[in-house]
Design a protein around this motif. Structure first.
Motif, PDB file in Angstrom:
ATOM      1  N   GLY A   1       1.910   5.062  -4.144  1.00 36.75           N
ATOM      2  CA  GLY A   1       3.024   5.090  -3.212  1.00 36.75           C
ATOM      3  C   GLY A   1       2.721   5.953  -2.008  1.00 36.75           C
ATOM      4  N   ARG A   2       2.105   7.123  -2.277  1.00 36.34           N
ATOM      5  CA  ARG A   2       1.754   8.016  -1.160  1.00 36.34           C
ATOM      6  C   ARG A   2       0.762   7.333  -0.227  1.00 36.34           C
ATOM      7  N   ALA A   3      -0.225   6.661  -0.828  1.00 38.73           N
ATOM      8  CA  ALA A   3      -1.223   5.976  -0.003  1.00 38.73           C
ATOM      9  C   ALA A   3      -0.563   4.892   0.845  1.00 38.73           C
ATOM     10  N   LEU A   4       0.376   4.153   0.235  1.00 43.04           N
ATOM     11  CA  LEU A   4       1.050   3.076   0.981  1.00 43.04           C
ATOM     12  C   LEU A   4       1.862   3.659   2.126  1.00 43.04           C
ATOM     13  N   ARG A   5       2.552   4.782   1.861  1.00 41.78           N
ATOM     14  CA  ARG A   5       3.346   5.367   2.937  1.00 41.78           C
ATOM     15  C   ARG A   5       2.459   5.872   4.065  1.00 41.78           C
ATOM     16  N   ALA A   6       1.322   6.444   3.688  1.00 43.67           N
ATOM     17  CA  ALA A   6       0.386   6.921   4.713  1.00 43.67           C
ATOM     18  C   ALA A   6      -0.100   5.749   5.562  1.00 43.67           C
ATOM     19  N   LEU A   7      -0.381   4.643   4.880  1.00 49.29           N
ATOM     20  CA  LEU A   7      -0.868   3.441   5.564  1.00 49.29           C
ATOM     21  C   LEU A   7       0.180   2.930   6.543  1.00 49.29           C
ATOM     22  N   ALA A   8       1.443   2.945   6.111  1.00 48.38           N
ATOM     23  CA  ALA A   8       2.518   2.447   6.963  1.00 48.38           C
ATOM     24  C   ALA A   8       2.687   3.353   8.175  1.00 48.38           C
ATOM     25  N   GLN A   9       2.472   4.651   7.971  1.00 44.27           N
ATOM     26  CA  GLN A   9       2.698   5.584   9.069  1.00 44.27           C
ATOM     27  C   GLN A   9       1.621   5.451  10.134  1.00 44.27           C
ATOM     28  N   ASP A  10       0.372   5.471   9.722  1.00 42.88           N
ATOM     29  CA  ASP A  10      -0.728   5.393  10.688  1.00 42.88           C
ATOM     30  C   ASP A  10      -1.968   4.891   9.976  1.00 42.88           C
ATOM     31  N   ARG A  11      -2.338   3.663  10.289  1.00 43.33           N
ATOM     32  CA  ARG A  11      -3.428   3.017   9.583  1.00 43.33           C
ATOM     33  C   ARG A  11      -4.746   3.764   9.750  1.00 43.33           C
ATOM     34  N   VAL A  12      -5.042   4.132  10.994  1.00 46.35           N
ATOM     35  CA  VAL A  12      -6.333   4.772  11.267  1.00 46.35           C
ATOM     36  C   VAL A  12      -6.387   6.139  10.612  1.00 46.35           C
ATOM     37  N   ALA A  13      -5.304   6.914  10.756  1.00 51.37           N
ATOM     38  CA  ALA A  13      -5.293   8.256  10.159  1.00 51.37           C
ATOM     39  C   ALA A  13      -5.443   8.169   8.654  1.00 51.37           C
ATOM     40  N   ALA A  14      -4.770   7.183   8.038  1.00 49.44           N
ATOM     41  CA  ALA A  14      -4.859   7.018   6.592  1.00 49.44           C
ATOM     42  C   ALA A  14      -6.294   6.734   6.196  1.00 49.44           C
ATOM     43  N   GLN A  15      -6.961   5.905   6.989  1.00 48.94           N
ATOM     44  CA  GLN A  15      -8.352   5.562   6.693  1.00 48.94           C
ATOM     45  C   GLN A  15      -9.246   6.805   6.783  1.00 48.94           C
ATOM     46  N   LEU A  16      -8.972   7.630   7.794  1.00 53.22           N
ATOM     47  CA  LEU A  16      -9.773   8.842   7.972  1.00 53.22           C
ATOM     48  C   LEU A  16      -9.569   9.830   6.826  1.00 53.22           C
ATOM     49  N   MET A  17      -8.382   9.772   6.214  1.00 49.91           N
ATOM     50  CA  MET A  17      -8.102  10.674   5.095  1.00 49.91           C
ATOM     51  C   MET A  17      -8.643  10.119   3.784  1.00 49.91           C
ATOM     52  N   GLY A  18      -9.360   9.015   3.849  1.00 55.57           N
ATOM     53  CA  GLY A  18      -9.993   8.496   2.642  1.00 55.57           C
ATOM     54  C   GLY A  18      -9.170   7.480   1.875  1.00 55.57           C
ATOM     55  N   VAL A  19      -8.163   6.868   2.521  1.00 57.70           N
ATOM     56  CA  VAL A  19      -7.409   5.811   1.849  1.00 57.70           C
ATOM     57  C   VAL A  19      -8.177   4.504   2.017  1.00 57.70           C
ATOM     58  N   ASN A  20      -8.406   3.815   0.926  1.00 54.03           N
ATOM     59  CA  ASN A  20      -9.093   2.531   0.991  1.00 54.03           C
ATOM     60  C   ASN A  20      -8.115   1.487   1.550  1.00 54.03           C
ATOM     61  N   VAL A  21      -8.197   1.266   2.879  1.00 54.09           N
ATOM     62  CA  VAL A  21      -7.185   0.484   3.581  1.00 54.09           C
ATOM     63  C   VAL A  21      -7.097  -0.941   3.046  1.00 54.09           C
ATOM     64  N   ASP A  22      -8.254  -1.583   2.847  1.00 55.19           N
ATOM     65  CA  ASP A  22      -8.238  -2.978   2.401  1.00 55.19           C
ATOM     66  C   ASP A  22      -7.561  -3.108   1.045  1.00 55.19           C
ATOM     67  N   ARG A  23      -7.923  -2.173   0.138  1.00 52.06           N
ATOM     68  CA  ARG A  23      -7.396  -2.257  -1.212  1.00 52.06           C
ATOM     69  C   ARG A  23      -5.889  -2.025  -1.218  1.00 52.06           C
ATOM     70  N   TYR A  24      -5.439  -1.010  -0.471  1.00 53.07           N
ATOM     71  CA  TYR A  24      -4.016  -0.703  -0.518  1.00 53.07           C
ATOM     72  C   TYR A  24      -3.180  -1.724   0.260  1.00 53.07           C
ATOM     73  N   SER A  25      -3.782  -2.388   1.252  1.00 57.43           N
ATOM     74  CA  SER A  25      -3.057  -3.488   1.903  1.00 57.43           C
ATOM     75  C   SER A  25      -2.757  -4.567   0.877  1.00 57.43           C
ATOM     76  N   MET A  26      -3.778  -4.838   0.050  1.00 60.76           N
ATOM     77  CA  MET A  26      -3.608  -5.881  -0.956  1.00 60.76           C
ATOM     78  C   MET A  26      -2.549  -5.458  -1.968  1.00 60.76           C
ATOM     79  N   ILE A  27      -2.612  -4.212  -2.420  1.00 65.55           N
ATOM     80  CA  ILE A  27      -1.625  -3.730  -3.395  1.00 65.55           C
ATOM     81  C   ILE A  27      -0.225  -3.798  -2.794  1.00 65.55           C
ATOM     82  N   GLY A  28      -0.106  -3.383  -1.522  1.00 59.44           N
ATOM     83  CA  GLY A  28       1.205  -3.393  -0.872  1.00 59.44           C
ATOM     84  C   GLY A  28       1.768  -4.794  -0.775  1.00 59.44           C
ATOM     85  N   PHE A  29       0.929  -5.745  -0.387  1.00 61.63           N
ATOM     86  CA  PHE A  29       1.396  -7.133  -0.270  1.00 61.63           C
ATOM     87  C   PHE A  29       1.816  -7.659  -1.639  1.00 61.63           C
TER      88      PHE A  29
END
Lengths: 293, 343
Positions: A168-196
């Motif tokens: 949930g935290r990763a998803l919220r980070a992704l929603a807030q700022d995609r690039v920043a979330a990526q820089l903090m080590g969130v696997n953007v592709d994976r969490y996009s899929m989980i979110g969808f």
């Protein structure tokens, strides 16, 4: 005035259902900037899965509901991985995803037609009887109360999942700022899929819950999507609290309109549309949205 | 007026005009498939409405509400012809003007919205017009307006310019020519707008409204004008469809039609003036040809759409090799890059 308790009860019941539909739509929008036209169709598939397992095969409702969620989560994950992700990467404009979403809505409609047919389907009631309060001022069917409680429990569950779990935290980070979330080590592709998948799962869950009351048919997809868009507009796109607020407001408006305006014919939705337009002229980003999404 | 058009483009235009006005009727006469007239007439009319959607995209707004204005135009012309016995040739432009006025009225509040908010509110508009037509008396509620007379003759100073469609030997051919003429006019207008000062202002707004506003572009004025022109096209298209089918119902244009208009534009490619025409042809004709597949029609159709999106996410016309001088294509590419980098 003796209608008021009944209107309030109907409003709570409708609002809880609507809020769940809007939650899924807004989650997908917040994460990927995709306006998911196929949301209503996902809801219909969820309803048909529950109908098939619980209504046609007679397996307990809880399992059928779980199957609806799982089916839609898998479907959502596949759609994101193989359709949305490649198109978002390749297309020059974000809006191209709209065409894809509309095409997916058509595709799901076709699949529903081929797999489940075009008949209206219903399932046996979960619980019988009605609750009557205060000398017939308030009459509610027991199964509606049950479904309403289940919907509220699911919403609370979803919010706590988003609030307290790592995903949930990763998803919220992704929603807030995609690039920043990526820089903090969130696997953007994976969490996009989980979110969808999560958004699609919510649609399936509502479908599974509502099939016990309203039944389900092929034509319910499009109108459901439109209602979901309206709720998201009222509350503000991409904001979870906004989706819940929008759902509840629309639920109450619809309950009140159907009860009070019945003598003027079918103008409830016309009035809701017009007031929505006036509201958006004053507050374009909705109740809780960020300006210009 | 069109001095930036190269001789090669004139040739292409001549070939296109020859194809729609001479080659297609000859082909249909040779094969005897007169049902194609109806299909092609619909393609021409729907591409006019799609052209309007394309124009609203040109100022950076996604318009999924063209069905609303087409329906408004269809009802306006039907009411004028049947209730007030206007001539078709007067009712047609007035229907467009009516749609444009509605667009100005609605546009004043909603054009302040952007991006996905504008897209969603326009999607709701179709439903609003449908419900309005159901609630009003003059539109005849759910029964709609039927038996709209065919276009009458038009003569100036006793000289017959257009014969009476009702007395025509083959009204289908008449409608086909009329629709093609209107389509050519509509797209000539679009081309002219895009290559005018207004077009440059639109492109500046597509890229950055604040920036455009800061250098003195009256953005609220321009977006209202563009939205009105777009809805004018929608109204003309709708009025013509009502006249072609001689009826209009609240369901004549639904939300699905509004989405289709948007699909036509996206599929043809957003950076190209003639994209909407190609997109409409592919989508409408493709849908019609797939009729043989019966229950698999929608499945095949949507699968093809998805595959097209996966292969050509920027529209069919993006296949065309980009000419170095084509500033429209360049501007489209630039704004595309802008959007990508801005994320």
């Amino acid at each position: 005035m003796d209608q008021i308790p009944q209107i309030l009860a109907n409003g709570v019941y409708l609002g809880a259902q609507y809020a769940m539909i809007a939650l899924g739509l807004t989650l997908i929008f917040a994460l990927m900037n995709v306006l998911n036209f196929a949301h209503g169709q996902m809801y219909v598939i969820g309803g048909f899965v529950t109908y098939t397992i619980y209504g046609a095969w007679g397996i307990p409702f809880v399992i059928a509901l779980a199957m609806s969620c799982i089916t839609l989560a898998i479907l959502g994950a596949l759609i994101e991985k193989f359709l949305f992700a490649p198109v978002i990467k390749k297309s020059a404009r974000d809006e191209s995803t709209m065409l894809l979403a509309a095409a997916i809505a058509f595709l799901l409609d076709a699949v529903i037609l081929l797999v489940f047919g075009e008949k209206q389907r219903g399932v046996p009631k979960l619980v019988d009887g009605t609750t009557i309060l205060g000398d017939y001022t308030l009459v509610i069917a027991n199964d509606r109360i049950l479904i309403c409680l289940l919907a509220i429990a699911s919403i609370v569950g979803f919010i706590s999942f988003m609030q307290f779990s790592k995903t949930g935290r990763a998803l919220r980070a992704l929603a807030q700022d995609r690039v920043a979330a990526q820089l903090m080590g969130v696997n953007v592709d994976r969490y996009s899929m989980i979110g969808f998948a999560l958004g699609a799962m919510l649609a399936g869950l509502v479908g599974g819950l509502l099939v016990t009351i309203t039944g389900i048919n092929l034509g319910m997809g499009g109108p459901t999507s439109i209602k979901a868009f309206m709720m998201v507009m009222i509350g503000g796109a991409g904001v979870i609290s906004g989706a819940i607020a929008g759902g509840i407001i629309l639920g109450f408006l619809e309950a009140a309109g159907l009860a009070l305006l019945a003598s003027y014919g079918d103008i409830t939705y016309l009035l809701i549309f017009v007031s929505l337009m006036i509201f958006l002229a004053i507050r374009p980003q909705g109740l809780m949205g960020k300006p210009w999404g | 007026m069109f001095n930036n058009v190269t001789s090669k483009q004139w040739m292409g235009l001549a070939a296109f005009l020859f194809a729609i006005f001479v080659a297609v009727p000859m082909f249909i006469a040779a094969t005897g498939r007169t049902d194609f007239y109806f299909t092609l007439t619909m393609v021409a009319l729907l591409s006019i409405a799609s052209g309007g959607v394309w124009l609203t995209f040109y100022i950076g707004r996604i318009n999924i509400g063209q069905g609303a204005f087409a329906l408004a135009g269809a009802y306006a012309s039907a009411v004028m012809i049947t209730k007030f016995s206007f001539s078709f040739w007067l009712a047609l432009p007035l229907a467009g003007v009516f749609s444009a006025l509605v667009a100005v009225l609605i546009g004043l509040p909603i054009l302040r919205l952007r991006g996905v908010y504008f897209a969603m509110i326009t999607l709701v508009l179709t439903e609003v017009v449908k419900l309005t037509s159901l609630a009003l008396d003059i539109t005849n509620g759910a029964r709609g307006i039927t038996n709209i007379p065919r276009p009458d003759g038009l003569s100036v100073f006793g000289l017959t310019i257009i014969p009476d469609f009702g007395a025509m030997e083959n009204p289908k051919l008449g409608f086909y020519y009329l629709a093609c003429v209107l389509m050519v006019l509509a797209f000539a207008t679009l081309y002219r707008i895009v290559n005018s000062r207004l077009g440059h202002l639109c492109r500046s707004m597509q890229q950055n409204e604040e920036l455009a506003s800061s250098i003195g572009v009256n953005i609220s004025h321009i977006r209202l004008i563009v939205f009105a022109i777009s809805s004018f096209f929608g109204g003309i298209g709708g009025a013509m469809v009502a006249s072609l089918t001689q009826s209009v119902y609240p369901n004549t244009f639904q939300v699905k039609d509004s989405v289709d208009f948007m699909l036509n534009v996206f599929l043809g490619g957003l950076g190209y003036v003639f994209g909407p025409m190609l997109g409409t042809l592919v989508i409408y004709f493709g849908w019609d040809l797939l009729f043989v597949a019966k229950e698999f029609q929608l499945l095949i159709y949507s699968t093809i759409l998805i595959i097209l999106m996966l292969i050509l996410p920027n529209g069919i016309l993006s296949l065309r090799l980009k000419k170095p001088g084509s500033d429209v294509a360049k501007a489209a590419d630039a704004s595309g890059l802008e959007l990508k980098e801005g994320k």
